[in-house]
Design an enzyme around this catalytic site. Sequence first.
Site, PDB file in Angstrom:
ATOM      1  CG  ASN A  62     -52.059 -26.153 -45.055  1.00 13.05           C
ATOM      2  OD1 ASN A  62     -51.299 -25.999 -46.007  1.00 13.05           O
ATOM      3  ND2 ASN A  62     -51.733 -25.827 -43.814  1.00 13.05           N
ATOM      4  CD  GLU A 126     -46.846 -26.756 -48.402  1.00 14.29           C
ATOM      5  OE1 GLU A 126     -46.470 -25.580 -48.398  1.00 14.29           O
ATOM      6  OE2 GLU A 126     -47.588 -27.236 -47.520  1.00 14.29           O
ATOM      7  CD1 TRP A 218     -47.123 -20.713 -36.655  1.00 16.05           C
ATOM      8  CD2 TRP A 218     -48.930 -21.422 -35.537  1.00 16.05           C
ATOM      9  NE1 TRP A 218     -47.969 -21.347 -37.559  1.00 16.05           N
ATOM     10  CE2 TRP A 218     -49.081 -21.792 -36.891  1.00 16.05           C
ATOM     11  CE3 TRP A 218     -49.947 -21.767 -34.630  1.00 16.05           C
ATOM     12  CZ2 TRP A 218     -50.194 -22.485 -37.371  1.00 16.05           C
ATOM     13  CZ3 TRP A 218     -51.058 -22.454 -35.103  1.00 16.05           C
ATOM     14  CH2 TRP A 218     -51.167 -22.811 -36.466  1.00 16.05           C
ATOM     15  NE  ARG A 249     -45.680 -23.132 -38.231  1.00 15.85           N
ATOM     16  CZ  ARG A 249     -46.185 -24.325 -38.570  1.00 15.85           C
ATOM     17  NH1 ARG A 249     -45.434 -25.397 -38.538  1.00 15.85           N
ATOM     18  NH2 ARG A 249     -47.437 -24.456 -38.954  1.00 15.85           N
ATOM     19  CG  ASP A 352     -43.028 -21.004 -47.164  1.00 16.18           C
ATOM     20  OD1 ASP A 352     -44.235 -21.120 -47.430  1.00 16.18           O
ATOM     21  OD2 ASP A 352     -42.456 -21.674 -46.287  1.00 16.18           O
ATOM     22  CG  HIS A 389     -53.089 -26.112 -38.097  1.00 13.15           C
ATOM     23  ND1 HIS A 389     -52.200 -27.149 -38.094  1.00 13.15           N
ATOM     24  CD2 HIS A 389     -52.567 -25.187 -38.949  1.00 13.15           C
ATOM     25  CE1 HIS A 389     -51.186 -26.877 -38.907  1.00 13.15           C
ATOM     26  NE2 HIS A 389     -51.381 -25.678 -39.451  1.00 13.15           N
ATOM     27  CB  SER A 435     -57.376 -21.148 -44.820  1.00 16.53           C
ATOM     28  OG  SER A 435     -56.796 -21.809 -45.930  1.00 16.53           O
TER      29      SER A 435
HETATM   30  O1  SFD Z   1     -49.488 -23.898 -42.944  1.00 15.01           O
HETATM   31  C1  SFD Z   1     -63.864 -12.132 -32.577  1.00 15.01           C
HETATM   32  N1  SFD Z   1     -53.589 -22.017 -41.083  1.00 15.01           N
HETATM   33  C2  SFD Z   1     -53.342 -22.408 -42.389  1.00 15.01           C
HETATM   34  N2  SFD Z   1     -54.306 -22.856 -43.216  1.00 15.01           N
HETATM   35  C3  SFD Z   1     -54.076 -23.062 -44.535  1.00 15.01           C
HETATM   36  O2  SFD Z   1     -54.991 -23.475 -45.271  1.00 15.01           O
HETATM   37  N3  SFD Z   1     -52.831 -22.833 -45.068  1.00 15.01           N
HETATM   38  C4  SFD Z   1     -51.770 -22.379 -44.326  1.00 15.01           C
HETATM   39  O3  SFD Z   1     -50.701 -22.073 -44.877  1.00 15.01           O
HETATM   40  C5  SFD Z   1     -51.972 -22.287 -42.905  1.00 15.01           C
HETATM   41  N4  SFD Z   1     -50.938 -21.950 -42.008  1.00 15.01           N
HETATM   42  C6  SFD Z   1     -51.314 -21.178 -40.879  1.00 15.01           C
HETATM   43  C7  SFD Z   1     -52.635 -21.289 -40.355  1.00 15.01           C
HETATM   44  C8  SFD Z   1     -52.938 -20.632 -39.151  1.00 15.01           C
HETATM   45  C9  SFD Z   1     -51.971 -19.832 -38.545  1.00 15.01           C
HETATM   46  C10 SFD Z   1     -52.318 -19.156 -37.253  1.00 15.01           C
HETATM   47  C11 SFD Z   1     -50.688 -19.671 -39.142  1.00 15.01           C
HETATM   48  C12 SFD Z   1     -50.380 -20.350 -40.293  1.00 15.01           C
HETATM   49  C13 SFD Z   1     -49.691 -18.777 -38.527  1.00 15.01           C
HETATM   50  C14 SFD Z   1     -54.910 -22.327 -40.486  1.00 15.01           C
HETATM   51  C15 SFD Z   1     -56.024 -21.314 -40.815  1.00 15.01           C
HETATM   52  O4  SFD Z   1     -55.564 -20.022 -40.739  1.00 15.01           O
HETATM   53  C16 SFD Z   1     -57.181 -21.522 -39.861  1.00 15.01           C
HETATM   54  O5  SFD Z   1     -57.551 -22.872 -39.962  1.00 15.01           O
HETATM   55  C17 SFD Z   1     -58.420 -20.665 -40.152  1.00 15.01           C
HETATM   56  O6  SFD Z   1     -58.081 -19.304 -40.203  1.00 15.01           O
HETATM   57  C18 SFD Z   1     -59.502 -20.904 -39.111  1.00 15.01           C
HETATM   58  O7  SFD Z   1     -60.627 -20.102 -39.393  1.00 15.01           O
HETATM   59  P1  SFD Z   1     -61.566 -19.486 -38.205  1.00 15.01           P
HETATM   60  O8  SFD Z   1     -62.594 -18.663 -38.868  1.00 15.01           O
HETATM   61  O9  SFD Z   1     -61.975 -20.539 -37.280  1.00 15.01           O
HETATM   62  O10 SFD Z   1     -60.546 -18.516 -37.385  1.00 15.01           O
HETATM   63  P2  SFD Z   1     -59.877 -17.119 -37.867  1.00 15.01           P
HETATM   64  O11 SFD Z   1     -59.685 -17.088 -39.338  1.00 15.01           O
HETATM   65  O12 SFD Z   1     -58.673 -16.938 -37.028  1.00 15.01           O
HETATM   66  O13 SFD Z   1     -60.973 -15.996 -37.489  1.00 15.01           O
HETATM   67  C19 SFD Z   1     -61.337 -15.694 -36.169  1.00 15.01           C
HETATM   68  C20 SFD Z   1     -62.181 -14.436 -36.228  1.00 15.01           C
HETATM   69  O14 SFD Z   1     -62.825 -14.200 -34.981  1.00 15.01           O
HETATM   70  C21 SFD Z   1     -62.671 -12.840 -34.619  1.00 15.01           C
HETATM   71  N5  SFD Z   1     -62.835 -12.771 -33.166  1.00 15.01           N
HETATM   72  N6  SFD Z   1     -64.852 -11.383 -33.108  1.00 15.01           N
HETATM   73  C22 SFD Z   1     -65.743 -10.838 -32.255  1.00 15.01           C
HETATM   74  N7  SFD Z   1     -65.676 -10.987 -30.891  1.00 15.01           N
HETATM   75  C23 SFD Z   1     -64.675 -11.722 -30.328  1.00 15.01           C
HETATM   76  N8  SFD Z   1     -64.614 -11.865 -28.992  1.00 15.01           N
HETATM   77  C24 SFD Z   1     -63.706 -12.326 -31.190  1.00 15.01           C
HETATM   78  N9  SFD Z   1     -62.594 -13.094 -30.981  1.00 15.01           N
HETATM   79  C25 SFD Z   1     -62.072 -13.363 -32.203  1.00 15.01           C
HETATM   80  C26 SFD Z   1     -61.290 -12.483 -35.166  1.00 15.01           C
HETATM   81  O15 SFD Z   1     -61.090 -11.089 -35.276  1.00 15.01           O
HETATM   82  C27 SFD Z   1     -61.370 -13.166 -36.525  1.00 15.01           C
HETATM   83  O16 SFD Z   1     -62.102 -12.379 -37.429  1.00 15.01           O
HETATM   84  S1  SFD Z   1     -49.677 -23.079 -41.796  1.00 15.01           S
HETATM   85  O17 SFD Z   1     -48.446 -22.370 -41.464  1.00 15.01           O
HETATM   86  O18 SFD Z   1     -50.114 -23.868 -40.700  1.00 15.01           O
HETATM   87  P1  AMP Z   2     -47.271 -26.664 -41.436  1.00 15.41           P
HETATM   88  O1  AMP Z   2     -46.510 -25.605 -42.170  1.00 15.41           O
HETATM   89  O2  AMP Z   2     -46.444 -27.458 -40.487  1.00 15.41           O
HETATM   90  O3  AMP Z   2     -48.543 -26.154 -40.825  1.00 15.41           O
HETATM   91  O4  AMP Z   2     -47.749 -27.725 -42.517  1.00 15.41           O
HETATM   92  C1  AMP Z   2     -48.587 -27.423 -43.584  1.00 15.41           C
HETATM   93  C2  AMP Z   2     -49.276 -28.679 -43.979  1.00 15.41           C
HETATM   94  O5  AMP Z   2     -48.336 -29.712 -44.264  1.00 15.41           O
HETATM   95  C3  AMP Z   2     -50.192 -29.251 -42.913  1.00 15.41           C
HETATM   96  O6  AMP Z   2     -51.261 -29.856 -43.579  1.00 15.41           O
HETATM   97  C4  AMP Z   2     -49.325 -30.284 -42.218  1.00 15.41           C
HETATM   98  O7  AMP Z   2     -50.100 -31.296 -41.620  1.00 15.41           O
HETATM   99  C5  AMP Z   2     -48.506 -30.823 -43.382  1.00 15.41           C
HETATM  100  N1  AMP Z   2     -47.151 -31.266 -42.993  1.00 15.41           N
HETATM  101  C6  AMP Z   2     -46.156 -30.514 -42.492  1.00 15.41           C
HETATM  102  N2  AMP Z   2     -45.051 -31.243 -42.285  1.00 15.41           N
HETATM  103  C7  AMP Z   2     -45.349 -32.495 -42.663  1.00 15.41           C
HETATM  104  C8  AMP Z   2     -44.623 -33.723 -42.691  1.00 15.41           C
HETATM  105  N3  AMP Z   2     -43.357 -33.788 -42.281  1.00 15.41           N
HETATM  106  N4  AMP Z   2     -45.271 -34.821 -43.128  1.00 15.41           N
HETATM  107  C9  AMP Z   2     -46.560 -34.761 -43.535  1.00 15.41           C
HETATM  108  N5  AMP Z   2     -47.280 -33.633 -43.538  1.00 15.41           N
HETATM  109  C10 AMP Z   2     -46.702 -32.517 -43.111  1.00 15.41           C
END
Ligand code: SFD
Ligand code: AMP
Length: 627
Positions: A62, A126, A218, A249, A352, A389, A435
Amino acid sequence: MANFETVEVSTDLLIVGGGFAACGAATEAAYWAKKHGLKVTLVDKAALDRSGAVAMGLSAINQYVGIRDGENTAEDYVRYVRQDLMGISREDLVYNIARHVDSTVHLFEKWGLKIWTDEQGKYVHEGRWQLMINGESYKVIIAEAAKNALADAGGEIYERVFITAPLMEGNKCVGAVGFSTRENKFYVFKAKATIVAAGGAVHVFRPRSVGEGFGRSWYPPFNTGSSAYFTMKAGAEMTCQEVRFIPIRFKDAYGPVGAWFLLFKARAVSAEGGEYMAVRKDELQNWAPYGLAKPIPANLRNYLGMLDIDAGLGPLYMETAEAIGNIAKDYQDDPKAFKKKMKELESEAWEDFLDMTISQAHLWAAQNIKPEEKHSEIAACEPYFIGSHSGASGAWVSGPEDVETPYKWGHTNMCTVEGLFAAGDASGASSHKFSSGSHAEGRIAGKSAIRYIVENGQDLKVDMAEVDKLKATILAPLDLYEAHCKETTAPEINPNYILPMQFMFRLQKIMDEYAGGVTSAFKTSKSLLKRAMELFVFLKEDSEKLAARDVYDLERCWENIHRMWQGEAHIRTVFFREETRWPGYYFRSDTPRMDEENWHCFANCRWDPATGEWEMIKREIVALPGV
Ligand code: SFD
Ligand code: AMP
């Protein structure tokens, strides 16, 4: 006290967590550590290959700025985040991540991640900032690189060790303590610098999925507020604790919508067929200037849909069939090409979900939904804490050296506590890193922390008597259970203790009903929040009565304590900010408007370890010079 062996580990840099930010930190820190003969140790509560938010994979990257192809600049990204977060972002941090994120994405590709390319070999976007990937093994690939880097530098990885609390010497963090989730072992990690990257938090609020669907959300159920707890307990200043994230979602299985909105150009409509983004456009005037610029902030997009729900126009639907039909239209004169295109779009639609939210594909199958024929219900999820996020909660960290701002007090990404760094969800006010940006920020923090050790690292002083006290506190739930479990015929019902699940339900009920959860339609007010704070006094008292039957329960106890702290910081900050700035995330009914004059600022908080008191702080917003 429960009989747990104490295992002491001495290291130079400790990385808490094994997700995207932690893997970035490990990869970069290992490189610099090797040069300086230093040791890096990473501790994850789970197994690195599939831990954290990306466990199931993702379907897009993203954050990609596209600097090398002149697509955008890092400054463009700063403007985008400023706009999406309704004016509240640490622009120096956003800029620092944006200027480094592309190189991270190029590394991902080098390590084997398949990024979609078109006929000219260019990345398939995208949206403006998002790249399509074959991402079912995304986490495995990124973890492998981190493991290799650590192995090459003589570093160590501890998996299935739950980090419970920071190890402090005055205002300096000197490591962390935790316990194995499989064996009776208590770990003491002594470190000259510590990076917290343990993700955000879910199940602080009552989820939509209860009963038979409980655990489905989620956000991944394994991230439970440990980053926030760790930094708060260390005495670090926190920021944007009010900025929770509520994604829209596909309903009940939480499938992503980004590809539908951006790639397929789908419309979201009410049950009556009105497109809320068009029908309710005038409402955006009330949230100027952010409501009137593009892209419309995520929370305002949510809000317009929520207004439809409030008006009895629900459910909301994503018009998948219409979107697929529109794309395929170009091929309608050639039946063979049309059929091929439809097949391709259909498989992209399923992929997806299969890349990242497999249960949504199950739900489609279970409900006989063919996206090319029938629309699907969408809904606002329960609130989450995910600063990486479109939320922003996290620790207040020091900015990059070369950017002129007042936000500099230490090495880049260091919290207001000596020796403690944060990245990813753990660091605040720098949303939209996702990510790739979390990995890039992890790399920034990793390099910076090694530099900190090289420049400041003295021999560690750790008071083992304090460690013994921490050990007793952390294991107390096991002792409490042991002492009283035979006093009732049903051991889960006992006046002397509370089990973690019951405790979590209580926390969720308070958050949901008083702090603007799903059942309160995301609305709260000063009086509701005040009442929540009163109830939290009892909740906190009873957290000392949490009991654990085994190590799994012990982990659940501490996860819930971590969640409780995240919940408290949230309530206090929503209370402090006397306006509504992010309708669609939460609405303060008693202060229903945005107040730029008084509240265009950061709302920070700090828990003082010496006094146990909370302090609320307003901090000035300084734009990135020239942007
Ligand atoms: O679009 C301990 N995110 C998405 N990012 C993208 O780039 N593309 C996508 O397609 C994304 N989509 C998405 C995303 C997130 C989620 C939840 C969904 C879908 C369903 C965002 C990214 O995933 C997110 O920004 C990053 O992963 C953040 O990285 P970080 O490192 O801050 O968090 P992490 O990866 O979740 O890792 C956490 C770690 O900590 C561990 N942990 N370890 C030891 N002791 C403890 N007490 C702990 N508590 C946690 C975990 O095990 C893990 O290793 S989209 O749909 O939005
Ligand atoms: P999402 O699946 O909602 O997490 O969206 C993935 C990425 O697309 C994130 O960067 C969002 O901010 C962006 N996004 C989702 N929907 C829209 C929208 N309607 N307009 C602009 N950006 C969007």
